[in-house]
Scaffold this motif. Structure first.
Motif, PDB file in Angstrom:
ATOM      1  N   ARG A   1       0.850  -1.181   0.000  1.00 54.54           N
ATOM      2  CA  ARG A   1       0.000   0.000   0.000  1.00 54.54           C
ATOM      3  C   ARG A   1       0.893   1.241   0.000  1.00 54.54           C
ATOM      4  O   ARG A   1       2.039   1.201   0.415  1.00 54.54           O
ATOM      5  CB  ARG A   1      -0.870   0.036   1.257  1.00 54.54           C
TER       6      ARG A   1
ATOM      7  N   GLU B   1       5.872   3.423   0.405  1.00 62.30           N
ATOM      8  CA  GLU B   1       5.266   2.126   0.105  1.00 62.30           C
ATOM      9  C   GLU B   1       5.521   1.195   1.275  1.00 62.30           C
ATOM     10  O   GLU B   1       6.658   1.051   1.739  1.00 62.30           O
ATOM     11  CB  GLU B   1       5.865   1.532  -1.163  1.00 62.30           C
TER      12      GLU B   1
ATOM     13  N   ASP C   1      -9.204  -6.375  -0.077  1.00 64.07           N
ATOM     14  CA  ASP C   1      -8.282  -6.808  -1.115  1.00 64.07           C
ATOM     15  C   ASP C   1      -8.754  -8.022  -1.904  1.00 64.07           C
ATOM     16  O   ASP C   1      -8.149  -8.381  -2.901  1.00 64.07           O
ATOM     17  CB  ASP C   1      -6.910  -7.158  -0.491  1.00 64.07           C
TER      18      ASP C   1
END
Length: 99
Positions: A78, A85, A95
């Motif tokens: 993410r 990141e 997800d």
């Protein structure tokens, strides 16, 4: 006045011994002095007493092989608000199911 320990004759003789590869300690023992007096004299007369070691050189840098990112089926990547990141645990209702 005090007489100098390192006369020109002694310096020439010490330079010959130095170039033969004798250590500073061995030269000092022959002259009845200390190792550091020989080293200091050699430093002052660097033209007669060449360095015995090459200058340190950095080893050639090998390009590191690109590392493939590790993929975990129970984690996702993410991007945070700051743009970093990160990997986080997979949330099934966000997800989807694990692949």
């Amino acid at each position: 006045m005090r007489e100098l320990f390192w006369t020109e004759d002694r310096i020439v003789k010490a330079a010959q011994l130095w170039n033969e590869g004798r250590s500073a300690r061995a030269i000092a023992e022959l002259f009845g002095s200390k190792k550091n007096t020989v080293i200091n004299m050699a430093h002052r007369n660097r033209d007669r007493f060449p360095a015995r070691q090459d200058a340190r050189q950095k080893p050639p840098e090998a390009d590191p092989a690109p590392v493939a990112p590790i993929r975990h089926p129970d984690r996702v990547r993410r991007v945070t608000f700051s743009g970093a990141e990160v990997t986080m645990p997979r949330v099934p209702f966000i997800d989807g199911p694990a692949p």
